[in-house]
Design a protein around this motif. Structure first.
Motif, PDB file in Angstrom:
ATOM      1  N   ARG A 262       7.402  92.843   2.667  1.00 47.21           N
ATOM      2  CA  ARG A 262       7.343  91.499   2.239  1.00 47.21           C
ATOM      3  C   ARG A 262       8.214  91.226   1.019  1.00 47.21           C
ATOM      4  O   ARG A 262       8.895  90.077   0.830  1.00 47.21           O
ATOM      5  CB  ARG A 262       5.904  91.347   1.696  1.00 47.21           C
ATOM      6  N   ASP A 263       8.298  92.085   0.123  1.00 48.39           N
ATOM      7  CA  ASP A 263       9.244  91.866  -1.165  1.00 48.39           C
ATOM      8  C   ASP A 263      10.645  91.840  -0.163  1.00 48.39           C
ATOM      9  O   ASP A 263      11.761  91.119  -0.989  1.00 48.39           O
ATOM     10  CB  ASP A 263       9.195  93.044  -1.993  1.00 48.39           C
ATOM     11  N   VAL A 264      11.203  92.583   0.571  1.00 48.53           N
ATOM     12  CA  VAL A 264      12.532  92.667   1.158  1.00 48.53           C
ATOM     13  C   VAL A 264      12.534  91.276   1.897  1.00 48.53           C
ATOM     14  O   VAL A 264      13.851  90.902   1.803  1.00 48.53           O
ATOM     15  CB  VAL A 264      12.691  93.907   2.104  1.00 48.53           C
ATOM     16  N   ALA A 265      11.814  90.701   2.521  1.00 46.84           N
ATOM     17  CA  ALA A 265      11.667  89.411   3.292  1.00 46.84           C
ATOM     18  C   ALA A 265      12.030  88.540   2.450  1.00 46.84           C
ATOM     19  O   ALA A 265      12.944  87.489   2.672  1.00 46.84           O
ATOM     20  CB  ALA A 265      10.547  89.552   4.227  1.00 46.84           C
ATOM     21  N   ASP A 266      11.437  88.743   1.101  1.00 44.49           N
ATOM     22  CA  ASP A 266      11.714  87.440   0.154  1.00 44.49           C
ATOM     23  C   ASP A 266      13.018  87.522  -0.428  1.00 44.49           C
ATOM     24  O   ASP A 266      13.740  86.342  -0.659  1.00 44.49           O
ATOM     25  CB  ASP A 266      10.571  87.583  -1.092  1.00 44.49           C
ATOM     26  N   HIS A 267      13.668  88.683  -0.549  1.00 42.69           N
ATOM     27  CA  HIS A 267      14.940  88.694  -1.017  1.00 42.69           C
ATOM     28  C   HIS A 267      15.984  88.341   0.051  1.00 42.69           C
ATOM     29  O   HIS A 267      16.985  87.753  -0.372  1.00 42.69           O
ATOM     30  CB  HIS A 267      15.262  89.969  -1.316  1.00 42.69           C
ATOM     31  N   LEU A 268      15.460  88.560   1.204  1.00 38.89           N
ATOM     32  CA  LEU A 268      16.417  88.043   2.476  1.00 38.89           C
ATOM     33  C   LEU A 268      16.394  86.674   2.287  1.00 38.89           C
ATOM     34  O   LEU A 268      17.639  85.784   2.649  1.00 38.89           O
ATOM     35  CB  LEU A 268      15.867  88.643   3.798  1.00 38.89           C
ATOM     36  N   LEU A 269      15.250  86.001   2.220  1.00 40.54           N
ATOM     37  CA  LEU A 269      15.055  84.587   2.289  1.00 40.54           C
ATOM     38  C   LEU A 269      16.043  83.883   0.985  1.00 40.54           C
ATOM     39  O   LEU A 269      16.902  82.995   1.359  1.00 40.54           O
ATOM     40  CB  LEU A 269      13.474  84.152   2.250  1.00 40.54           C
ATOM     41  N   ARG A 270      16.155  84.494  -0.266  1.00 37.81           N
ATOM     42  CA  ARG A 270      16.807  83.921  -1.018  1.00 37.81           C
ATOM     43  C   ARG A 270      18.232  84.229  -0.744  1.00 37.81           C
ATOM     44  O   ARG A 270      19.030  83.157  -1.115  1.00 37.81           O
ATOM     45  CB  ARG A 270      16.429  84.955  -2.358  1.00 37.81           C
ATOM     46  N   THR A 271      18.528  85.259  -0.185  1.00 36.49           N
ATOM     47  CA  THR A 271      19.943  85.348   0.297  1.00 36.49           C
ATOM     48  C   THR A 271      20.392  83.905   1.248  1.00 36.49           C
ATOM     49  O   THR A 271      21.698  83.734   1.165  1.00 36.49           O
ATOM     50  CB  THR A 271      20.244  86.738   0.851  1.00 36.49           C
TER      51      THR A 271
END
Length: 361
Positions: A262-271
């Motif tokens: 989930r944390d990785v998905a959040d970083h991807l969304l920011r990207t």
């Protein structure tokens, strides 16, 4: 723990070089590393060769094997495919590369594809500068093994492996923890490259709106938009595969690891949001640049028109006196020639002053 190395990279410190493991193994030149991890995530130093490492792990009933390869061909991957019972379709994708980011489950094996990116340093950004280099990273995940296959000249997992080995408690969570670490590393690289590209966007924006703005900035803007498109093609398609890992659509990722994804998905969304904002900003910059070019062209046309009107005055007078009629005005007067010249200069000066007052010259 995993963020410490990536934070160091973003602050400008170089990554540690992976020099502790042999570059070749008996399995072939494509095999960069083959390591077994026992109970508690401890590295088993005397495990050499995939078959022996796998046999030892399964005999102990704990741990897993992590094998890293770089651009293997069919023959080099065939032995591993048979040993770990990898699906032929996934093996074909891993060998030939050029795949979209995805996560697929073949029986008791998970196959994930990531696009890796690297920012290409340059002293000056031009219309032909390379900004982003891309590669691919494939990951096979089973109950007791991880196989990583890298394509491209960058994206080495050596530093990431060493970082994980420094935290055996995290490695003890199994192959899914390695998959998370790889996904986290890949997405953090997206963020690092995206932040670096912002500098090029700022440079182009400054050049377009500077006083000495040239008319050839469109090439640089277009090149930057192309490289942003490469970044978007690498990052955006990864959203659905990550959501699949988060939403319990595979049994190979335990519940305690899903929170990390989930944390990785959040970083991807920011990207992806940053890339979208940069793309929109470049659209605005391009429109502003085209408007500046149009205004400059209009100013040039007005200047040309004004000078053409000024030159038309002597052209007309000289044309009249060049018709060779015998009874021309003041033709035989001594001061006729200087008078005509004075009249021409006076009219031209008056027209020039009028154009200057109207901003055409």
């Amino acid at each position: 723990m995993l963020s410490s190395l990536r934070g160091a990279v973003r602050r400008g410190r170089p990554r540690p070089v992976d020099l502790s493991h042999p570059a070749r193994s008996p399995l072939g030149s494509a095999v960069v590393n083959c390591v077994a991890y026992g109970k508690g995530g401890k590295r088993l130093e005397d495990s050499r060769g995939a078959a022996k490492a796998l046999a030892r792990v399964r005999k102990e009933g704990a741990g897993f094997v992590w094998i890293g390869l770089h651009e293997p061909h069919d023959g080099e991957l065939a032995e591993l495919a048979g040993l770990f019972r990898l699906h032929p379709l996934a093996v074909e994708d891993a060998v030939h590369a050029h795949q979209r980011p995805k996560v697929e489950e073949y029986g008791d094996t998970l196959f994930a594809v990531f696009k890796t990116v690297r920012y290409v340093e340059h002293s000056e950004f031009t219309a032909s500068s390379e900004v982003v280099a891309t590669g691919e990273l494939m990951v096979f995940v089973g109950a007791d093994f991880v196989i990583t296959i890298r394509h491209g000249g960058h994206g080495s997992l050596g530093p990431l492996r060493e970082e994980l080995e420094s935290d055996p408690a995290h490695l003890a969570k199994g192959p899914a923890a390695v998959l998370h670490a790889i996904a986290d590393w890949v997405v953090d690289e997206y963020l690092s490259v995206t932040d670096a590209v912002r500098g090029d966007v700022d440079d182009v924006e400054t050049a377009v709106f500077s006083v000495a703005s040239g008319r050839h900035e469109a090439g640089r803007i277009y090149q930057l938009k192309r490289k942003l498109m490469e970044l978007k093609r690498a990052a955006a398609p990864l959203d659905r595969p990550l959501q699949r890992l988060v939403e319990r659509q595979t049994t190979l990722v335990p519940e305690d690891i899903r929170a990390y994804f989930r944390d990785v998905a959040d970083h991807l969304l920011r990207t992806t949001e940053q890339l979208a904002s940069y793309d929109a900003l470049l659209d605005s910059i391009l429109q502003a640049h085209l408007a500046q070019v149009t205004v400059a062209q209009n100013e040039d046309m007005r200047k040309i028109t004004a000078w053409a009107a000024i030159i038309a005055v002597p052209t007309m007078v000289c044309g009249v006196y060049g018709m060779n009629f015998e009874h021309m005005p003041e033709l035989r007067w001594t001061y006729g020639y200087p008078l005509v010249l004075v009249a021409i200069v006076t009219v031209c000066a008056f027209v020039h002053r009028a154009f200057r007052r109207n901003g055409w010259l």
